[in-house]
Design an enzyme around this catalytic site. Structure first.
Site, short mmCIF file in Angstrom:
data_model
loop_
_atom_site.label_atom_id
_atom_site.label_comp_id
_atom_site.label_asym_id
_atom_site.label_seq_id
_atom_site.Cartn_x
_atom_site.Cartn_y
_atom_site.Cartn_z
N ASN A 7 57.46 59.48 -37.09
CA ASN A 7 57.85 60.68 -37.84
C ASN A 7 57.30 61.90 -37.09
O ASN A 7 56.09 62.04 -36.91
CB ASN A 7 57.25 60.58 -39.25
CG ASN A 7 57.61 61.76 -40.10
OD1 ASN A 7 57.51 62.90 -39.65
ND2 ASN A 7 58.00 61.52 -41.33
N HIS A 10 55.25 66.66 -37.89
CA HIS A 10 54.08 67.51 -37.63
C HIS A 10 54.09 68.14 -36.25
O HIS A 10 53.30 69.05 -35.98
CB HIS A 10 52.80 66.74 -37.93
CG HIS A 10 52.71 66.44 -39.40
ND1 HIS A 10 52.83 67.43 -40.35
CD2 HIS A 10 52.59 65.29 -40.07
CE1 HIS A 10 52.77 66.87 -41.55
NE2 HIS A 10 52.63 65.58 -41.40
N HIS A 43 61.94 64.65 -41.55
CA HIS A 43 62.20 65.02 -42.95
C HIS A 43 62.66 66.48 -42.99
O HIS A 43 61.88 67.38 -42.70
CB HIS A 43 60.89 64.84 -43.74
CG HIS A 43 61.03 65.06 -45.21
ND1 HIS A 43 59.99 64.80 -46.08
CD2 HIS A 43 62.06 65.50 -45.98
CE1 HIS A 43 60.39 65.08 -47.32
NE2 HIS A 43 61.63 65.52 -47.28
N ARG A 45 63.08 69.14 -45.18
CA ARG A 45 62.70 69.49 -46.56
C ARG A 45 63.53 70.66 -47.03
O ARG A 45 63.97 71.50 -46.24
CB ARG A 45 61.21 69.84 -46.62
CG ARG A 45 60.28 68.67 -46.35
CD ARG A 45 58.83 69.07 -46.58
NE ARG A 45 58.56 69.21 -47.99
CZ ARG A 45 57.92 68.29 -48.73
NH1 ARG A 45 57.45 67.19 -48.18
NH2 ARG A 45 57.73 68.48 -50.01
N ARG A 49 59.89 73.68 -44.31
CA ARG A 49 58.54 74.06 -43.88
C ARG A 49 58.20 73.55 -42.48
O ARG A 49 57.34 74.09 -41.83
CB ARG A 49 57.49 73.60 -44.87
CG ARG A 49 57.29 72.10 -44.91
CD ARG A 49 56.11 71.72 -45.77
NE ARG A 49 56.38 71.92 -47.18
CZ ARG A 49 55.71 71.27 -48.14
NH1 ARG A 49 54.73 70.46 -47.83
NH2 ARG A 49 56.01 71.46 -49.39
N GLU A 70 64.90 61.74 -43.37
CA GLU A 70 64.32 61.72 -44.72
C GLU A 70 64.80 62.95 -45.44
O GLU A 70 64.77 64.06 -44.88
CB GLU A 70 62.80 61.79 -44.63
CG GLU A 70 62.14 60.50 -44.27
CD GLU A 70 60.62 60.66 -44.23
OE1 GLU A 70 60.10 61.67 -44.74
OE2 GLU A 70 59.98 59.80 -43.67
N THR A 101 54.94 63.98 -49.14
CA THR A 101 55.62 63.24 -50.20
C THR A 101 54.58 62.49 -51.01
O THR A 101 53.80 61.71 -50.45
CB THR A 101 56.62 62.24 -49.58
OG1 THR A 101 57.33 62.90 -48.55
CG2 THR A 101 57.59 61.72 -50.62
N GLU A 151 62.04 51.53 -48.70
CA GLU A 151 60.82 51.80 -47.94
C GLU A 151 59.68 51.78 -48.94
O GLU A 151 59.61 52.62 -49.85
CB GLU A 151 60.88 53.16 -47.23
CG GLU A 151 59.56 53.44 -46.50
CD GLU A 151 59.59 54.69 -45.63
OE1 GLU A 151 60.69 55.14 -45.24
OE2 GLU A 151 58.50 55.22 -45.36
N HIS A 191 53.81 55.67 -45.02
CA HIS A 191 53.00 56.73 -45.63
C HIS A 191 51.52 56.39 -45.56
O HIS A 191 51.09 55.37 -46.08
CB HIS A 191 53.37 57.03 -47.08
CG HIS A 191 53.14 58.48 -47.42
ND1 HIS A 191 51.88 58.96 -47.66
CD2 HIS A 191 53.98 59.54 -47.47
CE1 HIS A 191 51.96 60.26 -47.87
NE2 HIS A 191 53.22 60.64 -47.75
N1 PXP Z 1 57.71 57.62 -44.99
C1 PXP Z 1 58.08 58.63 -45.83
C2 PXP Z 1 59.20 58.37 -46.77
C3 PXP Z 1 57.46 59.88 -45.79
O1 PXP Z 1 57.84 60.85 -46.64
C4 PXP Z 1 56.43 60.10 -44.84
C5 PXP Z 1 55.77 61.44 -44.75
O2 PXP Z 1 56.69 62.38 -44.33
C6 PXP Z 1 56.10 59.04 -43.98
C7 PXP Z 1 56.74 57.80 -44.08
C8 PXP Z 1 55.04 59.19 -42.93
O3 PXP Z 1 53.81 59.36 -43.55
P1 PXP Z 1 52.54 59.71 -42.64
O4 PXP Z 1 52.78 61.06 -42.05
O5 PXP Z 1 51.42 59.70 -43.64
O6 PXP Z 1 52.43 58.65 -41.60
#
Ligand code: PXP
Length: 237
Positions: A7, A10, A43, A45, A49, A70, A101, A151, A191
């Site tokens: 992901n 960031h 994602h 959003r 952001r 996402e 999330t 998921e 997550h």
């Molecule tokens: N899966 C989903 C559905 C999420 O919303 C997120 C966070 O954006 C992640 C995975 C990844 O989470 P993390 O950044 O804590 O690894």
């Protein structure tokens, strides 16, 4: 063997802090693929952001592995997904004030809405995943609305303090994974996963994609993105 999907939200968070072009999400996606990851997750959003619409459009053009978008199950996001056509969409709940999330999607409480969104995404040949807490009623509802994948939200497992609490949360993930498989659903997880807690999750029965962001991007600040991904891959595989 589980697949690692990274992901890259960031990377965009850091870019948006200054509003310029650096660091570039597209360069990050290419490096993620070169390091051997199986997919890119981003994602979009509603408040934009971090990831922007332009990121998603460009990612669609450069990602050769798998693009997992996402998004909230809104009309706006569904229209964007149907236009961009990622391989997969993961529907997540979204609250404006949250840092990330928080809970899973309440599929059981939103059956009609989610069934309609699943149908639209399927019509655009997009695989639909629902981000849910590992609860039986949510797994059953995911099948009812026609999702392909669930998921499993690993946040509570990741945050559990102490072996006993962690084992209890892991047992929920195990039950959730088994229930999903028995309903004919595929299983992803994500997550809060990091270099210390990922292994048991990678070992869940039938688990396919692990969506991991924050821990990898945070580590990449010190060791570089390539190394951060390879280190995670060695744990996942
Ligand atoms: N899966 C989903 C559905 C999420 O919303 C997120 C966070 O954006 C992640 C995975 C990844 O989470 P993390 O950044 O804590 O690894």
């Amino acid at each position: 063997m589980a697949n690692l999907c990274v992901n890259i939200d960031h990377i965009a968070t850091l870019r948006q802090a200054r509003g310029g072009h650096e660091p570039d999400t597209i360069a990050a996606a290419i490096l993620v693929e070169l390091a051997g990851a199986s997919g890119i997750t981003a994602h979009l959003r509603e408040d934009r952001r971090h990831i922007q619409d332009r990121d998603i459009e460009l990612l669609r053009q450069v990602v050769h592995t798998k693009l997992n978008l996402e998004m909230a199950a809104t009309d706006e996001m569904t229209a964007i997904a149907c236009k961009v056509k990622p391989e997969e969409c993961t529907l997540v709940p979204e609250k404006r004030q949250e840092l990330t999330t928080e809970g899973g999607l309440d599929v059981a409480g939103n059956v009609d809405r989610l069934r309609a969104v699943c149908q639209k995404l399927h019509a655009a040949n997009i695989v639909v995943s629902l981000f849910i807490d590992p609860e039986l009623r949510q797994v059953e509802a995911a099948r009812t609305v026609g999702a392909d994948v669930v998921e499993l939200h690993t946040g509570r497992y990741a945050l559990a303090s102490g072996d006993l609490a962690r084992e209890k949360e892991y047992a929920h993930l195990l039950t959730g994974a088994e229930a999903a498989l028995s309903q004919g659903l595929r299983v992803n997880a994500g997550h809060g996963l990091n270099y210390r807690n990922v292994k048991p999750v990678a070992d869940l029965p039938g688990v396919e994609d692990l969506n991991i962001g924050h821990s990898i991007i945070a580590r990449s600040v010190f060791v570089g993105l390539d190394m951060a991904i390879r280190e995670m891959l060695s744990l996942v595989e």
